[in-house]
Structures are given as C-alpha cells and as structure tokens.
Design an enzyme around this catalytic site. Structure first.
Site, mmCIF file in Angstrom:
data_model
loop_
_atom_site.group_PDB
_atom_site.id
_atom_site.type_symbol
_atom_site.label_atom_id
_atom_site.label_comp_id
_atom_site.label_asym_id
_atom_site.label_seq_id
_atom_site.Cartn_x
_atom_site.Cartn_y
_atom_site.Cartn_z
ATOM 1 C CB SER A 243 -0.844 0.166 1.279
ATOM 2 O OG SER A 243 -2.157 0.999 1.231
ATOM 3 C CG ASP A 469 -6.798 -2.775 -3.540
ATOM 4 O OD1 ASP A 469 -7.284 -2.180 -2.652
ATOM 5 O OD2 ASP A 469 -5.755 -3.114 -3.230
ATOM 6 C CG HIS A 499 -5.912 -2.721 0.874
ATOM 7 N ND1 HIS A 499 -5.510 -2.210 -0.796
ATOM 8 C CD2 HIS A 499 -4.658 -2.359 1.510
ATOM 9 C CE1 HIS A 499 -4.416 -1.457 -0.005
ATOM 10 N NE2 HIS A 499 -3.870 -1.295 0.973
#
Length: 530
Positions: A243, A469, A499
C-alpha cells in the site's frame, strides 16, 4: 476536528485489531520520548553522519508495546521457537543537518532460518502512512515464514509513527468525541463547526509535535531506509512494500536506484494522482468493493441482510446510514454508533473479503439497534484499543500526508468537488470528499503534487495489482510500472478481492513473489493470477 479518518491503505493493520492482537517494540513507558529504551543503539544524540552509518544495534527480546503502537503483549515466538528481537536506530531529524539532533527509529526482526543461505534483510513497510511495522510484522509473521528461510524479516516504525518520535495530536477523550461527530456537514452551521474542529485539531498537533512535523515526510523515511540498509550490513535494500509502502519504495528507488535489491510492491499507490484524484479513486474503489459485497449477499439464500437484488441490499445500507444521521444507536459502553462511525466500520470491513461476514453481521445487528460490531470495526481502522486508548496511526497519517502533499483545499473548493465524489460513490462520496480538507491550515508546506518514482538503473521491482482492491485501485499498478521506467517495473495482476494480493494466500501470487525474493526469478511482466 470533524474530518473523517483517512481511509489509510494499511490493509494488514487496518482490520487486524478486530481479528488479531498486535505486538510491537517499546520501552516501558507510554510516551514518545527518547529516554534510553531497552535495545537502544550506541550512537549519541548528536552523532555525526559517519557515526550513524557505523552504529551498532543492540538487539534484545521485544517488551510489550506502548499505547502509540497499539498496545498488547510481547510478540509470540515463531514456529521453531525463534523470537522477535527489537532495537532502536538513530537517524538525523533533518538530513540537511546530519550532525544535528537525532531521533530513534524502532526496529523489529526475526532471523533467517537458514543462516548459511541467508540473502540478507527483507525490510517491510505495511502502509498507512501511519502503520507501525514493529506491531504488524510480528502479528503476521507466520504469513512470511517461507521468506524467512533466507531472509531476516525486518520492519520498523517510520519517523512520526509509534515509538519513532510518534506524532501526537488529540488525546484519547478528544478522539472519542471527534469520531462521534458528523464528518459530512449539511448546512452552514455544520460547515462552520467542521472548519473550527479542523483548526483545533491542527493546533493540537502543532502544540504537541511542532518540532517534528517538518521532517516526517516520505523522502526522509526513504533516506532512513537507506541508512537502515547500511546499519543492517546489506549492500542492497531487499524490500516488501504494501500500500503506502509502495509509494515509499518508489521514492526510495528514485533516490537510490543502485541500492535496490529484490523488491516487491503489493497494493500499489498510483504515483501519478494528486490528493484529490487519489481520494476520488478511493471512492470508486470502495464503491466497487461494496458492490461486490452486496452482490454476493443478494445471491446467497442465507444472507442476513434484506433485499432480493444487489441494489436493494445496497439501498438498505444507505437507509441505515440515513437513519443513523438522524438518530445514533447504542454502540459499545457509553459510545453511540453514528453515521460517520458506521461508514468507517463498513470501510474497515471492505479491506478484506475475510471480514465480509463481520460486515454482514454488523449491518444486520445495527438494523436491530445494536451498533456494537460496526463500532468495533470502526475502532480497528481508527486505531482504538478495547481499553479506550488510541495508537498514533491517524495523527501520523495526517502528518505524513500533509508533509508530502502540496494540496490545501478551501471550503469552497471542497464543496465544488463533492458532486464528482457522490457520482463515484453514493455511500462513500461525501465521507471521502470532505476528507480533502485534512491538510487545510497545516503548519508545514507539502513537498509535491505527486511523488517522483522514476528509477532508471534500478534492479527489477515486482509490482502487484489486485483488480478488486478498494483502497489502492488496480490501475495504480500499471501507472507505477510505467513511472518506474523501462526494464524496472514487472507487472503481476491478481484477480481477487480485498486490499493486497500476497496475503490473500493465492498460490500463484505467492509462488511468483517467493520465486523472485528467494531465487531472483522474476515472472514475465503481464502475468495474471486468480
């Protein structure tokens, strides 16, 4: 402050507190000072740059984490009895003044199982920004046990996070009140209150952490990682960024392309989008995840939510949120479930398909006037422990984002943007649109519109995009590959939900990641899993 919490792209940290206890390194106190903690390095508070590069880390068994890292107990031993070790590393507060004040970064590691075939250290960043690496890595250590065959698994609290001179803003009581409040004002009076709350929150941040705020940005964190690489004894940085960790990794690759070893970017932040575009992409991403959740529910005979079609299920959720705006319901203890907290709880559960059952249960119970589970899901994203204490992830998230982004949104500009957000997501649009004002009035100017991640000369970087996602939409992976430059980015697609990809346990994804990190065999760019 009335802005909603940023939907931090910390997949593993975001919902983990609902499911798993987190553990981290800390001294015995609860504060963010730098008094001689267990495992401190041997560098002095005003060490020269040369001293910092040659400092020796004093690794010792990790004590329990402090409140800023999320609380909990000391991390459990890994399979085979290996223990997590913690240390502190000194870095310059200001890299323009390398002989000036230093701060301590908290580190955690588990040594490689096969020391004879050890490649080096594999450094993890789990995102946010604001996620404590020394909390998250031990909590999910068994997920990376295959990689530990040849790597020391290492993570850290980036500057401004957890025990690494953690940014402090509001206290626990203030945060409880803040999260209870309406983050989507509907009239002039609510807008005035919203703006004043923003000013009050920022004033608290400046009062409590003003000296550190100019130095918590991503560029300094990337420089910290290169110093860490040297102190750990590695010629190259082997890296696993998730991320926001992909943005940090991209900035590192731009600054130090010749020092990149084997690197993986999972759940990729789009480096071409500015703050507004990124937030709009998140609105679209969370709406997609909600659509997938409601579609699954409508197609199951045993779904607890009412509605024969996806649209009817989604309308029921919207009706619940509208009702909560008018009348909050009982939550946990003396805290009520408000519309904002319910929206946060829904977003929290959409980070992973594994938490869809909790979302279904929480929505069903909230329809019966019991908001406890949705509030617990919101707490996990907001960083609130069961004992009522908050970690510093939200404060760090705002401080790092505002140190990075030049964007400062006026009330008028924010209101003008709302129609596009509502079009992108009827449920999350206002919630994320009003969040654009998080940096308005911040005392530090931002560094960029978008980060520079061009990395000519870098070793190949495996870049993984997940088509479902919600927090870092799939298109970001392709954009990252293009920006890294020809011959650097290697794109891998995972057709899944949630995610991130590696922790989905998809065999194809894990085989390709493990093959690259352990054996140096990158897949062909364009490979598709799932």
């Amino acid at each position: 402050m009335r802005t909603p919490p940023a939907l931090r792209s910390a997949a593993l940290a975001a919902t983990a507190t609902v499911l798993l206890p987190l553990a981290a390194c800390s001294d015995e106190g609860d504060g963010g000072g730098s008094s001689a903690p267990t495992g401190a390095s041997t560098a002095s508070p005003t060490a020269t740059a040369g001293d910092l590069a040659s400092q020796k880390l004093d690794w010792s068994r990790c004590p329990p984490p402090n409140a800023s890292q999320g609380g909990g107990e000391s991390p459990s031993p890994l399979p085979g009895g290996a223990v997590w070790e913690c240390a502190f590393m000194n870095v310059p507060l200001d890299y323009a003044k390398p002989d000036g004040r230093t701060i301590e970064l908290a580190l955690v590691r588990a040594k490689a199982k096969d020391q004879k075939r050890r490649i080096g250290s594999l450094v993890f960043n789990f995102g946010g920004p604001g996620a404590s690496g020394v909390a998250t890595l031990p909590a999910f250590g068994t997920e990376y046990d295959t990689l530990r065959t040849r790597y020391d698994l290492v993570s850290f609290d980036p500057r401004g996070v957890g025990r690494s001179e953690g940014v402090e803003c509001a206290d626990d009581a203030q945060l409880d009140a803040f999260y209870q409040e309406d983050s989507t004002p509907d009239d002039a009076a609510e807008e005035k209150e919203f703006v004043q709350g923003q000013k009050d929150y920022i004033a608290d941040c400046e009062d409590n952490s003003g000296d550190e705020l100019p130095f918590v940005g991503t560029t300094n964190a990337a420089r910290d990682m290169d110093l860490m690489r040297t102190v750990l004894g590695d010629d190259k940085l082997h890296y696993f960024g998730i991320s926001y960790g992909t943005e940090l990794g991209g900035v590192y690759a731009h600054l130090f392309p010749d020092k990149v070893g084997r690197a993986v970017f999972d759940a990729v932040v789009d480096p071409t989008k500015n703050a507004e575009q990124s937030a709009l992409g998140q609105a679209e991403g969370f709406q997609l995840a909600l659509d997938n959740f409601t579609k699954d529910c409508a197609e199951r005979d045993d779904c607890a939510l009412s509605g024969a079609t996806q649209q009817e299920v989604e309308q029921g959720i919207a009706d619940l949120l509208d009702a909560l705006e008018e009348q909050p319901i009982d939550g946990l203890g003396d805290r009520a479930l408000t519309q904002t907290l319910a929206t946060t709880g829904i977003a929290s559960a959409l980070y992973s398909k594994e938490t869809w059952p909790l979302l279904e249960q929480g929505l069903d119970e909230a329809g019966g006037k019991n908001g406890g589970l949705l509030l617990a899901l919101a707490d996990s994203l907001n960083g609130r422990s069961e004992d009522g204490r908050y970690d510093n992830s939200n404060a760090a998230n705002i401080a790092i984002n505002c140190a990075d982004s030049k964007e400062r949104f006026s009330l008028e500009r924010t209101k003008a943007a709302l129609p596009a957000f509502r079009k992108a997501s009827p449920l999350f649009g206002d919630y994320l649109g009003w969040g654009l004002m998080s940096c308005t009035g911040w005392p530090v100017a931002g560094a960029w519109q978008t980060p520079d991640v061009t990395a000519a000369g870098s070793a190949p970087i495996l870049v993984i995009g997940n088509t479902g996602d919600p927090a870092t939409p799939y298109a970001g992976a392709k954009a990252m590959v293009e920006k890294l430059g020809e011959g650097v980015g290697v794109e891998l697609t995972y057709k899944g939900e949630g995610h991130g990809a590696y922790n989905s346990k998809d065999a194809c994804v894990q085989r390709n990641v493990d093959g690259y990190l352990l054996d140096g065999k990158a897949p062909e760019s364009g490979t598709v899993c799932g």
